[in-house]
Scaffold this motif. Structure first.
Motif, PDB file in Angstrom:
ATOM      1  N   GLU A 127       0.830  -1.214   0.000  1.00 50.41           N
ATOM      2  CA  GLU A 127       0.000   0.000   0.000  1.00 50.41           C
ATOM      3  C   GLU A 127       0.865   1.265   0.000  1.00 50.41           C
ATOM      4  OE1 GLU A 127      -3.692   1.926  -0.311  1.00 50.41           O
ATOM      5  OE2 GLU A 127      -3.119  -0.149  -0.640  1.00 50.41           O
ATOM      6  N   ILE A 128       2.050   1.200   0.606  1.00 51.73           N
ATOM      7  CA  ILE A 128       2.982   2.338   0.531  1.00 51.73           C
ATOM      8  C   ILE A 128       3.259   2.666  -0.935  1.00 51.73           C
ATOM      9  CG2 ILE A 128       5.391   3.047   0.873  1.00 51.73           C
ATOM     10  CD1 ILE A 128       5.335   1.545   3.554  1.00 51.73           C
TER      11      ILE A 128
ATOM     12  N   ARG B 191       2.670   6.314  -5.502  1.00 52.86           N
ATOM     13  CA  ARG B 191       2.383   6.548  -6.927  1.00 52.86           C
ATOM     14  C   ARG B 191       1.247   7.552  -7.094  1.00 52.86           C
ATOM     15  NH1 ARG B 191       4.053   1.263  -7.436  1.00 52.86           N
ATOM     16  NH2 ARG B 191       2.045   0.321  -7.029  1.00 52.86           N
ATOM     17  N   GLN B 192       0.205   7.376  -6.314  1.00 58.06           N
ATOM     18  CA  GLN B 192      -0.976   8.235  -6.424  1.00 58.06           C
ATOM     19  C   GLN B 192      -0.642   9.679  -6.073  1.00 58.06           C
ATOM     20  OE1 GLN B 192      -4.257   6.959  -3.989  1.00 58.06           O
ATOM     21  NE2 GLN B 192      -5.469   8.774  -4.427  1.00 58.06           N
TER      22      GLN B 192
ATOM     23  N   LEU C 259       0.667  14.094  -7.652  1.00 64.55           N
ATOM     24  CA  LEU C 259       0.056  15.345  -7.205  1.00 64.55           C
ATOM     25  C   LEU C 259       1.079  16.275  -6.547  1.00 64.55           C
ATOM     26  CD1 LEU C 259      -3.291  13.915  -5.800  1.00 64.55           C
ATOM     27  CD2 LEU C 259      -2.894  15.031  -7.997  1.00 64.55           C
ATOM     28  N   LYS C 260       2.317  16.098  -6.900  1.00 66.08           N
ATOM     29  CA  LYS C 260       3.388  17.006  -6.497  1.00 66.08           C
ATOM     30  C   LYS C 260       3.777  16.910  -5.028  1.00 66.08           C
ATOM     31  CE  LYS C 260       2.376  19.996 -10.311  1.00 66.08           C
ATOM     32  NZ  LYS C 260       2.016  21.284 -10.804  1.00 66.08           N
ATOM     33  N   ILE C 261       3.665  15.703  -4.465  1.00 72.03           N
ATOM     34  CA  ILE C 261       4.222  15.405  -3.144  1.00 72.03           C
ATOM     35  C   ILE C 261       5.348  14.406  -3.378  1.00 72.03           C
ATOM     36  CG2 ILE C 261       3.830  14.280  -0.909  1.00 72.03           C
ATOM     37  CD1 ILE C 261       2.283  16.790  -0.895  1.00 72.03           C
ATOM     38  N   GLY C 262       6.538  14.732  -2.933  1.00 71.97           N
ATOM     39  CA  GLY C 262       7.657  13.805  -3.070  1.00 71.97           C
ATOM     40  C   GLY C 262       7.578  12.704  -2.026  1.00 71.97           C
TER      41      GLY C 262
ATOM     42  N   ASP D 154       8.430   3.615  -6.675  1.00 64.21           N
ATOM     43  CA  ASP D 154       8.827   4.594  -7.685  1.00 64.21           C
ATOM     44  C   ASP D 154       9.417   5.839  -7.024  1.00 64.21           C
ATOM     45  OD1 ASP D 154       6.549   5.782  -6.683  1.00 64.21           O
ATOM     46  OD2 ASP D 154       5.668   6.210  -8.639  1.00 64.21           O
ATOM     47  N   PHE D 155       9.939   5.666  -5.837  1.00 61.65           N
ATOM     48  CA  PHE D 155      10.578   6.736  -5.081  1.00 61.65           C
ATOM     49  C   PHE D 155      11.959   6.248  -4.653  1.00 61.65           C
ATOM     50  CE2 PHE D 155       7.583   4.270  -2.500  1.00 61.65           C
ATOM     51  CZ  PHE D 155       8.428   3.699  -1.557  1.00 61.65           C
ATOM     52  N   PRO D 156      12.873   7.163  -4.360  1.00 58.94           N
ATOM     53  CA  PRO D 156      14.197   6.732  -3.905  1.00 58.94           C
ATOM     54  C   PRO D 156      14.103   5.975  -2.576  1.00 58.94           C
ATOM     55  CG  PRO D 156      14.230   9.035  -4.561  1.00 58.94           C
ATOM     56  CD  PRO D 156      12.787   8.609  -4.533  1.00 58.94           C
ATOM     57  N   TYR D 157      14.941   4.983  -2.449  1.00 57.72           N
ATOM     58  CA  TYR D 157      15.046   4.185  -1.217  1.00 57.72           C
ATOM     59  C   TYR D 157      16.497   4.300  -0.787  1.00 57.72           C
ATOM     60  CZ  TYR D 157      13.753   0.179   1.835  1.00 57.72           C
ATOM     61  OH  TYR D 157      13.465  -0.652   2.884  1.00 57.72           O
ATOM     62  N   LEU D 158      16.739   5.032   0.275  1.00 60.65           N
ATOM     63  CA  LEU D 158      18.083   5.413   0.671  1.00 60.65           C
ATOM     64  C   LEU D 158      18.570   4.597   1.856  1.00 60.65           C
ATOM     65  CD1 LEU D 158      17.552   9.290   0.451  1.00 60.65           C
ATOM     66  CD2 LEU D 158      18.049   7.653  -1.387  1.00 60.65           C
ATOM     67  N   TYR D 159      19.889   4.405   1.900  1.00 61.36           N
ATOM     68  CA  TYR D 159      20.492   3.668   3.005  1.00 61.36           C
ATOM     69  C   TYR D 159      21.329   4.614   3.856  1.00 61.36           C
ATOM     70  CZ  TYR D 159      22.923   0.223   5.774  1.00 61.36           C
ATOM     71  OH  TYR D 159      23.421  -0.485   6.828  1.00 61.36           O
ATOM     72  N   ASP D 160      20.978   4.679   5.125  1.00 61.76           N
ATOM     73  CA  ASP D 160      21.602   5.559   6.115  1.00 61.76           C
ATOM     74  C   ASP D 160      22.587   4.741   6.955  1.00 61.76           C
ATOM     75  OD1 ASP D 160      22.086   7.550   8.070  1.00 61.76           O
ATOM     76  OD2 ASP D 160      20.158   7.220   9.063  1.00 61.76           O
ATOM     77  N   GLU D 161      23.725   4.434   6.382  1.00 55.59           N
ATOM     78  CA  GLU D 161      24.690   3.552   7.044  1.00 55.59           C
ATOM     79  C   GLU D 161      25.172   4.103   8.384  1.00 55.59           C
ATOM     80  OE1 GLU D 161      28.738   1.016   6.067  1.00 55.59           O
ATOM     81  OE2 GLU D 161      28.108   2.589   4.704  1.00 55.59           O
ATOM     82  N   THR D 162      25.390   5.400   8.481  1.00 58.51           N
ATOM     83  CA  THR D 162      25.895   5.987   9.729  1.00 58.51           C
ATOM     84  C   THR D 162      24.806   6.168  10.775  1.00 58.51           C
ATOM     85  OG1 THR D 162      25.497   8.291   9.100  1.00 58.51           O
ATOM     86  CG2 THR D 162      27.625   7.300   8.429  1.00 58.51           C
ATOM     87  N   GLN D 163      23.569   6.079  10.383  1.00 58.32           N
ATOM     88  CA  GLN D 163      22.389   6.258  11.223  1.00 58.32           C
ATOM     89  C   GLN D 163      22.208   7.707  11.682  1.00 58.32           C
ATOM     90  OE1 GLN D 163      23.100   3.101  14.188  1.00 58.32           O
ATOM     91  NE2 GLN D 163      21.732   1.790  12.988  1.00 58.32           N
ATOM     92  N   GLU D 164      22.985   8.605  11.141  1.00 58.44           N
ATOM     93  CA  GLU D 164      22.890  10.014  11.525  1.00 58.44           C
ATOM     94  C   GLU D 164      21.568  10.637  11.074  1.00 58.44           C
ATOM     95  OE1 GLU D 164      24.923  11.666  13.612  1.00 58.44           O
ATOM     96  OE2 GLU D 164      25.874   9.699  13.830  1.00 58.44           O
ATOM     97  N   VAL D 165      21.049  10.213   9.932  1.00 55.75           N
ATOM     98  CA  VAL D 165      19.788  10.776   9.443  1.00 55.75           C
ATOM     99  C   VAL D 165      18.632  10.332  10.347  1.00 55.75           C
ATOM    100  CG1 VAL D 165      18.188  10.901   7.495  1.00 55.75           C
ATOM    101  CG2 VAL D 165      20.661  11.005   7.105  1.00 55.75           C
ATOM    102  N   ALA D 166      18.619   9.075  10.731  1.00 58.87           N
ATOM    103  CA  ALA D 166      17.571   8.598  11.649  1.00 58.87           C
ATOM    104  C   ALA D 166      17.610   9.387  12.953  1.00 58.87           C
ATOM    105  CB  ALA D 166      17.740   7.109  11.926  1.00 58.87           C
TER     106      ALA D 166
END
Length: 184
Positions: free
Chosen positions: A58-59, A64-65, A69-72, A102-114
């Motif tokens: 569902e994500i 996609r939907q 409508l211009k939401i990233g 259909d969106f980027p799937y990023l890897y936060d190896e340092t965990q700093e972003v989390a």
């Protein structure tokens, strides 16, 4: 599976920037790369968590939907891939391909972003407006593995819809519940 609640970033917080590799394309993506005219949904997910598995299909549908409508949309995985090899970048790529993210799937190896987002669990969702201020944070919907609630994405969708219609977003935002982020 021990459930953990999200920390509920304060509303109005400006989205922390990031520069992380996309597990599918290998390209580095920033917050500026993924935001669109009306803002961005940042989600912390992973490949092995049953709470994520419960909603991953569902994500993809909702992204996609509303992406049209211009939401990233962007997904970030911050789990320790050494201790949890099912969340290594190659497994995340497999998940993205299987569900046609259909969106980027990023890897936060340092965990700093989390840490910057105060993320505590997977899945966890944040909606930032066109000024990159947090206007929603919390759960996808009321469904969890094993409960009878249908997977709808209603909590996130209602926040997105209110934002797109320039209506106030409901104040009773519920924390997400899921697996803890697997810290190093």
């Amino acid at each position: 599976m021990a459930a953990v609640e999200s920390n509920m970033m304060p509303l109005g917080t400006v989205a922390p920037d990031f520069s992380l590799p996309d597990v599918v394309s290998g390209q580095i993506k920033t917050l500026e790369d993924v935001r669109k005219e009306y803002g961005v949904v940042v989600m912390f997910i992973c490949a092995h968590c049953p709470y994520v598995k419960n909603i991953e299909e569902e994500i993809a549908v909702i992204a996609r939907q509303y992406g049209e409508l211009k939401i990233g949309f962007v997904a970030i995985s911050s789990n320790d891939a050494i201790a949890y090899p099912d969340d290594a970048p190659d497994k995340l790529r497999d998940q993205a391909e299987e569900f046609e993210f259909d969106f980027p799937y990023l890897y936060d190896e340092t965990q700093e972003v989390a840490k910057a987002y105060q993320a505590a669990c997977t899945p966890e969702f944040y909606l930032f407006d066109e000024d990159l201020k947090c206007i929603y944070r919390g759960r996808f919907d009321a469904s969890t593995p094993g409960n009878p609630e249908p997977v709808t994405g209603d909590d996130l969708v209602n926040a997105i819809e209110a934002h797109l219609e320039d209506e106030p977003i409901f104040e009773d935002q519920k924390p997400s519940i899921g697996c803890s982020i697997k810290w190093k």
